[in-house]
Write an enzyme that holds these catalytic residues in place. Structure first.
Site, PDB file in Angstrom:
ATOM      1  N   HIS A 186      -0.527  -8.962   3.381  1.00 43.52           N
ATOM      2  CA  HIS A 186      -1.968  -9.156   3.158  1.00 43.52           C
ATOM      3  C   HIS A 186      -2.765  -7.991   3.733  1.00 43.52           C
ATOM      4  CE1 HIS A 186      -0.464 -13.381   4.361  1.00 43.52           C
ATOM      5  NE2 HIS A 186      -0.573 -13.408   3.037  1.00 43.52           N
TER       6      HIS A 186
ATOM      7  N   HIS B 148      -5.772  -7.435   6.281  1.00 49.90           N
ATOM      8  CA  HIS B 148      -6.502  -8.131   7.355  1.00 49.90           C
ATOM      9  C   HIS B 148      -7.789  -7.371   7.696  1.00 49.90           C
ATOM     10  CE1 HIS B 148      -3.432 -11.219   8.849  1.00 49.90           C
ATOM     11  NE2 HIS B 148      -2.962 -10.717   7.717  1.00 49.90           N
TER      12      HIS B 148
ATOM     13  N   HIS C 136      -7.488 -12.610   7.750  1.00 49.74           N
ATOM     14  CA  HIS C 136      -7.507 -11.977   6.425  1.00 49.74           C
ATOM     15  C   HIS C 136      -8.905 -11.417   6.155  1.00 49.74           C
ATOM     16  CE1 HIS C 136      -3.849 -14.187   4.515  1.00 49.74           C
ATOM     17  NE2 HIS C 136      -3.610 -13.739   5.729  1.00 49.74           N
TER      18      HIS C 136
ATOM     19  N   HIS D  40      -8.002 -18.779   1.182  1.00 46.55           N
ATOM     20  CA  HIS D  40      -6.742 -18.148   0.810  1.00 46.55           C
ATOM     21  C   HIS D  40      -6.121 -18.940  -0.349  1.00 46.55           C
ATOM     22  CE1 HIS D  40      -3.088 -15.860   1.593  1.00 46.55           C
ATOM     23  NE2 HIS D  40      -2.432 -16.988   1.377  1.00 46.55           N
TER      24      HIS D  40
ATOM     25  N   HIS E  76      -8.609 -14.092  -1.208  1.00 49.38           N
ATOM     26  CA  HIS E  76      -9.162 -12.941  -0.488  1.00 49.38           C
ATOM     27  C   HIS E  76      -8.749 -11.636  -1.173  1.00 49.38           C
ATOM     28  CE1 HIS E  76      -8.281 -15.905   2.990  1.00 49.38           C
ATOM     29  NE2 HIS E  76      -9.534 -16.077   2.576  1.00 49.38           N
TER      30      HIS E  76
ATOM     31  N   ASP F 213      -4.946 -10.370  -0.744  1.00 45.98           N
ATOM     32  CA  ASP F 213      -3.903 -11.400  -0.698  1.00 45.98           C
ATOM     33  C   ASP F 213      -2.845 -10.980  -1.720  1.00 45.98           C
ATOM     34  OD1 ASP F 213      -5.027 -12.937   1.257  1.00 45.98           O
ATOM     35  OD2 ASP F 213      -5.940 -14.388  -0.117  1.00 45.98           O
TER      36      ASP F 213
ATOM     37  N   HIS G 127       4.362  -9.761   7.065  1.00 43.98           N
ATOM     38  CA  HIS G 127       4.704 -10.978   7.814  1.00 43.98           C
ATOM     39  C   HIS G 127       6.202 -11.282   7.790  1.00 43.98           C
ATOM     40  CE1 HIS G 127       0.647 -12.549   8.668  1.00 43.98           C
ATOM     41  NE2 HIS G 127       0.315 -11.841   7.603  1.00 43.98           N
TER      42      HIS G 127
ATOM     43  N   ARG H  14       3.443 -11.626  12.602  1.00 40.77           N
ATOM     44  CA  ARG H  14       3.089 -10.311  12.043  1.00 40.77           C
ATOM     45  C   ARG H  14       4.121  -9.288  12.518  1.00 40.77           C
ATOM     46  NH1 ARG H  14      -3.550 -10.559  12.848  1.00 40.77           N
ATOM     47  NH2 ARG H  14      -3.727 -12.683  12.050  1.00 40.77           N
TER      48      ARG H  14
HETATM   49 CU   LIG Z   1      -1.504 -11.712   6.771  1.00 38.53          CU
HETATM   50 ZN   LIG Z   2      -5.740 -14.604   2.405  1.00 36.14          ZN
END
Ligand SMILES: [Cu+2]
Ligand SMILES: [Zn+2]
Length: 231
Positions: free
Chosen positions: A104, A106, A121, A129, A132, A135, A171, A194
């Site tokens: 993603h 951030h 995010h 989500h 976003h 994403d 992730h 993360r």
């Molecule tokens: Cu993320």
């Molecule tokens: Zn998101």
């Protein structure tokens, strides 16, 4: 056009009695002028924008976690065109089966305290989500690495919601895409720890061209490997 809008902005500012509504209108007009200015200045030159993001393991990982490194490159041919990207990452556990990992964008381009410092995010429109910008969903990892070219990603390198200066986060887990049935699912997809991150920065076309060439050579080698050799 721009000077006219600026004049309107000044008039509104002069007529302002300091009320909240007027302040909101001025901010809204300022955002529109900024967006038009960005589009006009980009339009004059080659509108293509490139960005790079050098992925490094999170500084807050413990010794048992995999060290993921690599490169994410972006290209956008015009301000409203879909975003293209190359993802070239390695260092995932070399599991026998393929696995899926979430990636993603951030909010903060701050990796000083590990990837946790990148915040939630990036969510400029206050939506859930996985709506976003950034994403990117789940990525297939084979033999510990991920190598993929994508087109038409839902994010932009220009305009008021540009992802430049924000962070790409890799992730440990899979994104449930908002179907997890809890609050976190609608904030971050329950994607887990993360592992690695980077800050998106503008660059010239050279890194993209190098990666495109390598991508073409890899595809060629892959196709040749599928063809049975003649005796
Ligand atoms: Cu993320
Ligand atoms: Zn998101």
């Amino acid at each position: 056009m721009l000077s006219l809008l600026c004049a309107c902005l000044l008039l509104v500012a002069c007529a302002s009695d300091g009320s909240f509504d007027m302040e909101e209108q001025i901010q809204d007009m300022h955002a529109k002028v900024t967006e038009m200015w960005q589009e006009m200045t980009t339009w004059r030159a080659d509108p293509t924008v490139h960005a790079t993001c050098e992925v490094r393991p999170s500084a807050s990982l413990d010794a048992s976690q995999p060290r993921v490194t690599g490169l994410v490159l972006f290209r956008q041919l015009a301000p409203r065109a879909g975003l293209e990207a190359f993802f070239a990452l390695e260092g995932f556990p070399a599991e026998p089966d393929v696995s899926r990992r979430a990636i993603h964008v951030h909010e903060f381009g701050d990796v000083s305290q590990g990837c946790e410092a990148t915040g939630p995010h990036y969510n400029p429109l206050a939506v859930q989500h996985p709506q976003h910008p950034g994403d990117f969903g789940n990525f297939v990892v084979r033999n510990g690495s991920l190598w993929k070219r994508y087109t038409n990603l839902a994010a932009s390198l220009s305009g008021p919601h540009s992802i430049v200066g924000r962070a790409v986060v890799v992730h440990a887990g899979e994104d449930d895409l908002g179907r997890g049935g809890n609050a976190a699912s609608l904030e971050n997809g329950n994607a887990g720890r993360r592992l690695a991150c980077c800050v998106v920065g503008l660059c010239g076309p050279a890194p993209w061209e190098r990666q495109a060439q390598e991508h073409a050579e890899r595809r060629k080698r892959h196709i040749l490997s599928l063809c049975p050799r003649q005796p």
